[in-house]
Design a protein around this motif. Structure first.
Motif, PDB file in Angstrom:
ATOM      1  N   GLU A   1     -16.178 -77.493 -12.689  1.00 50.31           N
ATOM      2  CA  GLU A   1     -15.034 -78.247 -13.200  1.00 50.31           C
ATOM      3  C   GLU A   1     -15.078 -78.697 -14.699  1.00 50.31           C
ATOM      4  O   GLU A   1     -14.089 -78.713 -15.498  1.00 50.31           O
ATOM      5  CB  GLU A   1     -14.636 -79.378 -12.466  1.00 50.31           C
ATOM      6  CG  GLU A   1     -14.378 -79.078 -11.150  1.00 50.31           C
ATOM      7  CD  GLU A   1     -14.162 -80.299 -10.237  1.00 50.31           C
ATOM      8  OE1 GLU A   1     -14.490 -81.395 -10.634  1.00 50.31           O
ATOM      9  OE2 GLU A   1     -13.678 -80.276  -8.912  1.00 50.31           O
ATOM     10  N   SER A   2     -16.122 -79.172 -15.308  1.00 51.23           N
ATOM     11  CA  SER A   2     -16.537 -79.593 -16.498  1.00 51.23           C
ATOM     12  C   SER A   2     -16.683 -78.425 -17.536  1.00 51.23           C
ATOM     13  O   SER A   2     -15.807 -78.472 -18.572  1.00 51.23           O
ATOM     14  CB  SER A   2     -17.949 -80.322 -16.739  1.00 51.23           C
ATOM     15  OG  SER A   2     -18.224 -80.607 -18.018  1.00 51.23           O
ATOM     16  N   PHE A   3     -16.999 -77.250 -17.071  1.00 47.78           N
ATOM     17  CA  PHE A   3     -16.983 -75.912 -18.020  1.00 47.78           C
ATOM     18  C   PHE A   3     -15.529 -75.610 -18.168  1.00 47.78           C
ATOM     19  O   PHE A   3     -15.187 -75.085 -19.395  1.00 47.78           O
ATOM     20  CB  PHE A   3     -17.942 -74.822 -17.384  1.00 47.78           C
ATOM     21  CG  PHE A   3     -17.862 -73.641 -17.941  1.00 47.78           C
ATOM     22  CD1 PHE A   3     -18.443 -73.288 -18.895  1.00 47.78           C
ATOM     23  CD2 PHE A   3     -16.781 -72.578 -17.517  1.00 47.78           C
ATOM     24  CE1 PHE A   3     -18.533 -72.025 -19.727  1.00 47.78           C
ATOM     25  CE2 PHE A   3     -16.732 -71.305 -18.163  1.00 47.78           C
ATOM     26  CZ  PHE A   3     -17.605 -71.068 -19.198  1.00 47.78           C
ATOM     27  N   LEU A   4     -14.784 -75.494 -17.156  1.00 45.42           N
ATOM     28  CA  LEU A   4     -13.264 -75.116 -17.100  1.00 45.42           C
ATOM     29  C   LEU A   4     -12.647 -76.143 -18.132  1.00 45.42           C
ATOM     30  O   LEU A   4     -11.618 -75.547 -18.780  1.00 45.42           O
ATOM     31  CB  LEU A   4     -12.896 -74.750 -15.799  1.00 45.42           C
ATOM     32  CG  LEU A   4     -13.632 -73.697 -14.941  1.00 45.42           C
ATOM     33  CD1 LEU A   4     -12.822 -73.500 -13.711  1.00 45.42           C
ATOM     34  CD2 LEU A   4     -13.417 -72.251 -15.975  1.00 45.42           C
ATOM     35  N   LYS A   5     -12.776 -77.295 -17.698  1.00 41.70           N
ATOM     36  CA  LYS A   5     -12.051 -78.153 -18.627  1.00 41.70           C
ATOM     37  C   LYS A   5     -12.240 -78.342 -20.036  1.00 41.70           C
ATOM     38  O   LYS A   5     -11.397 -78.333 -20.978  1.00 41.70           O
ATOM     39  CB  LYS A   5     -12.497 -79.733 -18.197  1.00 41.70           C
ATOM     40  CG  LYS A   5     -11.443 -80.854 -18.621  1.00 41.70           C
ATOM     41  CD  LYS A   5     -12.050 -82.131 -18.040  1.00 41.70           C
ATOM     42  CE  LYS A   5     -11.252 -83.352 -18.738  1.00 41.70           C
ATOM     43  NZ  LYS A   5     -11.912 -84.819 -18.313  1.00 41.70           N
TER      44      LYS A   5
ATOM     45  N   LEU B   1     -16.874 -70.502  -4.133  1.00 42.54           N
ATOM     46  CA  LEU B   1     -16.624 -70.366  -5.648  1.00 42.54           C
ATOM     47  C   LEU B   1     -14.897 -70.452  -5.691  1.00 42.54           C
ATOM     48  O   LEU B   1     -14.322 -71.089  -6.653  1.00 42.54           O
ATOM     49  CB  LEU B   1     -17.093 -69.076  -6.228  1.00 42.54           C
ATOM     50  CG  LEU B   1     -16.827 -68.886  -7.821  1.00 42.54           C
ATOM     51  CD1 LEU B   1     -17.228 -69.990  -8.549  1.00 42.54           C
ATOM     52  CD2 LEU B   1     -17.462 -67.396  -8.021  1.00 42.54           C
ATOM     53  N   ILE B   2     -14.325 -69.761  -4.867  1.00 38.72           N
ATOM     54  CA  ILE B   2     -12.842 -69.561  -4.915  1.00 38.72           C
ATOM     55  C   ILE B   2     -12.026 -70.927  -5.072  1.00 38.72           C
ATOM     56  O   ILE B   2     -11.250 -71.218  -6.095  1.00 38.72           O
ATOM     57  CB  ILE B   2     -12.233 -68.659  -3.699  1.00 38.72           C
ATOM     58  CG1 ILE B   2     -12.716 -67.461  -4.035  1.00 38.72           C
ATOM     59  CG2 ILE B   2     -10.578 -68.908  -3.761  1.00 38.72           C
ATOM     60  CD1 ILE B   2     -12.406 -66.453  -2.805  1.00 38.72           C
ATOM     61  N   PRO B   3     -12.162 -71.986  -4.067  1.00 41.41           N
ATOM     62  CA  PRO B   3     -11.592 -72.968  -4.234  1.00 41.41           C
ATOM     63  C   PRO B   3     -11.958 -73.994  -5.592  1.00 41.41           C
ATOM     64  O   PRO B   3     -11.070 -74.673  -5.968  1.00 41.41           O
ATOM     65  CB  PRO B   3     -11.911 -74.043  -3.025  1.00 41.41           C
ATOM     66  CG  PRO B   3     -13.234 -73.208  -2.757  1.00 41.41           C
ATOM     67  CD  PRO B   3     -13.195 -71.771  -2.959  1.00 41.41           C
ATOM     68  N   ILE B   4     -13.127 -73.833  -5.853  1.00 41.07           N
ATOM     69  CA  ILE B   4     -13.439 -74.458  -7.167  1.00 41.07           C
ATOM     70  C   ILE B   4     -12.750 -74.058  -8.538  1.00 41.07           C
ATOM     71  O   ILE B   4     -12.029 -74.840  -9.105  1.00 41.07           O
ATOM     72  CB  ILE B   4     -15.068 -74.366  -7.472  1.00 41.07           C
ATOM     73  CG1 ILE B   4     -15.810 -75.201  -6.466  1.00 41.07           C
ATOM     74  CG2 ILE B   4     -15.281 -74.889  -8.715  1.00 41.07           C
ATOM     75  CD1 ILE B   4     -17.278 -74.651  -6.454  1.00 41.07           C
ATOM     76  N   LEU B   5     -12.479 -72.699  -8.488  1.00 39.30           N
ATOM     77  CA  LEU B   5     -11.704 -72.313  -9.638  1.00 39.30           C
ATOM     78  C   LEU B   5     -10.250 -72.362  -9.418  1.00 39.30           C
ATOM     79  O   LEU B   5      -9.589 -72.805 -10.340  1.00 39.30           O
ATOM     80  CB  LEU B   5     -12.082 -70.567  -9.368  1.00 39.30           C
ATOM     81  CG  LEU B   5     -13.459 -70.044  -9.794  1.00 39.30           C
ATOM     82  CD1 LEU B   5     -13.540 -68.370  -9.648  1.00 39.30           C
ATOM     83  CD2 LEU B   5     -13.639 -70.380 -11.277  1.00 39.30           C
ATOM     84  N   GLN B   6      -9.834 -72.634  -8.290  1.00 37.69           N
ATOM     85  CA  GLN B   6      -8.596 -72.995  -8.096  1.00 37.69           C
ATOM     86  C   GLN B   6      -8.042 -74.185  -8.341  1.00 37.69           C
ATOM     87  O   GLN B   6      -6.833 -74.490  -8.648  1.00 37.69           O
ATOM     88  CB  GLN B   6      -8.013 -72.344  -6.531  1.00 37.69           C
ATOM     89  CG  GLN B   6      -7.974 -70.947  -6.197  1.00 37.69           C
ATOM     90  CD  GLN B   6      -7.769 -70.596  -4.766  1.00 37.69           C
ATOM     91  OE1 GLN B   6      -7.961 -71.623  -3.807  1.00 37.69           O
ATOM     92  NE2 GLN B   6      -7.193 -69.495  -4.384  1.00 37.69           N
ATOM     93  N   LYS B   7      -9.146 -75.156  -8.259  1.00 32.53           N
ATOM     94  CA  LYS B   7      -8.689 -76.470  -8.683  1.00 32.53           C
ATOM     95  C   LYS B   7      -8.236 -76.690 -10.105  1.00 32.53           C
ATOM     96  O   LYS B   7      -7.502 -77.754 -10.193  1.00 32.53           O
ATOM     97  CB  LYS B   7      -9.938 -77.343  -8.159  1.00 32.53           C
ATOM     98  CG  LYS B   7     -10.241 -77.513  -6.660  1.00 32.53           C
ATOM     99  CD  LYS B   7     -11.496 -78.444  -6.582  1.00 32.53           C
ATOM    100  CE  LYS B   7     -11.060 -79.984  -6.969  1.00 32.53           C
ATOM    101  NZ  LYS B   7     -12.267 -80.725  -6.603  1.00 32.53           N
ATOM    102  N   ASN B   8      -8.674 -76.030 -10.846  1.00 31.70           N
ATOM    103  CA  ASN B   8      -8.262 -76.125 -12.422  1.00 31.70           C
ATOM    104  C   ASN B   8      -6.866 -75.567 -12.708  1.00 31.70           C
ATOM    105  O   ASN B   8      -6.811 -74.229 -12.539  1.00 31.70           O
ATOM    106  CB  ASN B   8      -9.619 -75.495 -13.199  1.00 31.70           C
ATOM    107  CG  ASN B   8      -9.255 -75.939 -14.908  1.00 31.70           C
ATOM    108  OD1 ASN B   8      -8.111 -75.642 -15.338  1.00 31.70           O
ATOM    109  ND2 ASN B   8     -10.292 -76.770 -15.309  1.00 31.70           N
ATOM    110  N   ASN B   9      -6.248 -76.429 -12.860  1.00 30.79           N
ATOM    111  CA  ASN B   9      -4.686 -75.883 -13.179  1.00 30.79           C
ATOM    112  C   ASN B   9      -4.331 -75.518 -14.670  1.00 30.79           C
ATOM    113  O   ASN B   9      -3.391 -74.740 -14.868  1.00 30.79           O
ATOM    114  CB  ASN B   9      -3.556 -76.972 -12.973  1.00 30.79           C
ATOM    115  CG  ASN B   9      -3.554 -77.681 -11.495  1.00 30.79           C
ATOM    116  OD1 ASN B   9      -3.470 -76.844 -10.621  1.00 30.79           O
ATOM    117  ND2 ASN B   9      -3.421 -78.758 -11.276  1.00 30.79           N
ATOM    118  N   SER B  10      -5.431 -75.380 -15.369  1.00 29.49           N
ATOM    119  CA  SER B  10      -5.269 -74.997 -16.598  1.00 29.49           C
ATOM    120  C   SER B  10      -5.472 -73.316 -16.862  1.00 29.49           C
ATOM    121  O   SER B  10      -4.837 -72.793 -17.607  1.00 29.49           O
ATOM    122  CB  SER B  10      -6.232 -75.513 -17.769  1.00 29.49           C
ATOM    123  OG  SER B  10      -6.140 -76.784 -17.852  1.00 29.49           O
TER     124      SER B  10
END
Length: 335
Positions: A173-177, A248-257
């Motif tokens: 989450e921190s990486f994607l943010k 992995l899939i739900p973790i990626l889906q959580k980031n709306n950006s």
């Protein structure tokens, strides 16, 4: 803790490496052709977890050539390319710069630092790439500190497993943010993440995760022999987590950006011998072990690991490797 090559680059000349990179490069080329919608005079690519570049350079070449084709097909002037190589501050950037391809068509720079955090200016990156690096965590989860088990063991291991999964989720989450701030609208992210299948038999099959666990058990054996501190070896864990694709899939889906444009699961087929696995794991873990326990125990520890692999039915056949690689293509949304 970042690192892009390690185990991955040790097998760079194997059929595994050729197959994985050829397939992932083809996916990246297709997605650039279909999804890239950026017109700019300069094009910035960032590789997060580049290590010393042996795997990064071919990937950067693939990305740049695909972008060139996209611009030419759209009757646009080809932009100037800039590649920013990132890894931890302890990375050997001297080797990376000394190894830069002489015929490259880009200017190179480095940004040392933890890729879970912000590293680059806002809206400055057009294409972000990370290969075999996101399994490295920012830290060993605090909930796992002091527990005398690892992710794969029973009993207390369930608590450790939950702690590691939670840390992996927070780090992703921190990486994607961080990347969401750094990337331009419609920018593309390509991730190659080692993962585990949902179902496999650890008595007959193995993964990169169980290799690390056997290394940890070798440290425990060293403690029993009085070669290192028992208490320290019992509570030692690596800052690394290999997820399943289902995790992995739900973790990626959580980031709306970002939107998930494509996800492919590739089988590794490393085809390494026992000696190959020992050498590959040593390339990845030796520095961590040296920092924790000193360099005097390194040779003996990896000799013990070799004996464990030789006596294991699962490692008798290289085709028993069930490690997979998840290739993920994300696109920066306008949110």
């Amino acid at each position: 803790m970042n690192g892009g090559d390690g185990y991955h680059s040790y097998v760079k000349n194997s059929s595994y490496q050729r197959g994985i990179l050829e397939t992932s490069n083809a996916i990246i080329e297709e997605e650039i052709a279909k999804k890239l919608d950026i017109s700019t005079s300069t094009f910035c690519i960032a590789d997060f977890g580049c290590s010393t570049g042996s795997n990064s350079f071919p990937a950067m070449h693939t990305i740049i050539e695909a972008v060139k084709q996209k611009y030419e097909s759209s009757d646009l002037k080809t932009p100037e390319f800039y590649v920013c190589f990132n890894d931890s501050v302890s990375n050997d950037f001297n080797t990376l710069f000394n190894s830069l391809p002489s015929d490259r068509s880009y200017e190179a720079s480095t940004v040392p630092g933890d890729f879970h955090l912000r590293l680059l200016p806002p809206s400055s990156v057009h294409f972000a790439y990370s290969s075999w690096a996101l399994q490295w965590l920012s830290e060993v989860p605090k909930a796992a500190e002091g527990l005398k088990s690892s992710i794969w063991s029973g009993g207390e291991g369930k608590e450790v497993y939950a702690a590691y999964l939670g840390q992996f989720e927070r780090d992703m989450e921190s990486f994607l943010k961080s990347r969401a701030v750094e990337m331009v609208k419609d920018g593309i992210v390509a991730l190659l993440i080692p993962a585990l299948p949902a179902y496999w038999d650890p008595q007959k099959e193995f993964t990169i995760g169980t290799l690390a666990d056997l290394l940890r058990s070798s440290l425990l054996d060293m403690a029993k022999k009085g070669r290192l501190c028992k208490a320290k070896s019992e509570t030692f864990n690596f800052p690394c987590y290999i997820p399943t694709s289902e995790e992995l899939i739900p973790i990626l889906q959580k980031n709306n950006s970002f939107s998930i444009e494509r996800m492919e699961i590739l089988k590794t087929r490393t085809l390494l011998t026992v000696d190959g696995h020992v050498a590959a794991l040593r390339a990845v873990k030796q520095n961590i072990l040296t920092h924790e326990f000193g360099d005097k125990i390194i040779d003996e520890t990896f000799n013990l690991l070799k004996k464990k692999l030789q006596s294991s039915h699962a490692y008798a056949n290289a085709s028993n490797d069930r490690t997979i690689v998840v290739v993920v293509i994300l696109k920066r949304n306008d949110v």
